[in-house]
Motif scaffolding. Sequence first.
Motif: not given
Length: 123
Positions: A90-97, A49-55, A102-115
């Motif tokens: 959860f990552m897909k929910e995050s990208l939808r939110a 839920g925390e990673i799925s919220r708006p950044a 720019v935010i999507k790109s930053k999220l994808l970078t983090r997702f790629a780092t950990y997963y």
Amino acid sequence: MKMEVSIFPFFENAVKMMGPDDSFIRGQLINMVNHMNVQTEDKIRFFGGEISRPAMLDSQGRWSPDSLNITTALIMLKNNNAPKDDVIKFMKESLRANQDDVIKSKLLTRFATYYPESIHELK
């Protein structure tokens, strides 16, 4: 007969009511949930839920203090061995939110780092 009362539901409700100014408290709740004696599935749901919220970004284009907690929650998902399918959901929910490119790109970078093994399923 001993009755145990869990404070976990209070944490779940509290985090839903928090705003960006509550970033420190949010981070502390994430850490506390990680150390709680609750079902792993509950922890995974909480962190998801925390990673799925708006950044949000600050005026320099960096993560806002509150949005940095998304990375912490992502790490906690990893540390709690969240199933790959849950993490991808959860990552897909995050990208939808977060529709900002720019935010999507930053999220994808983090997702790629950990997963890194799952990033191809998000593009």
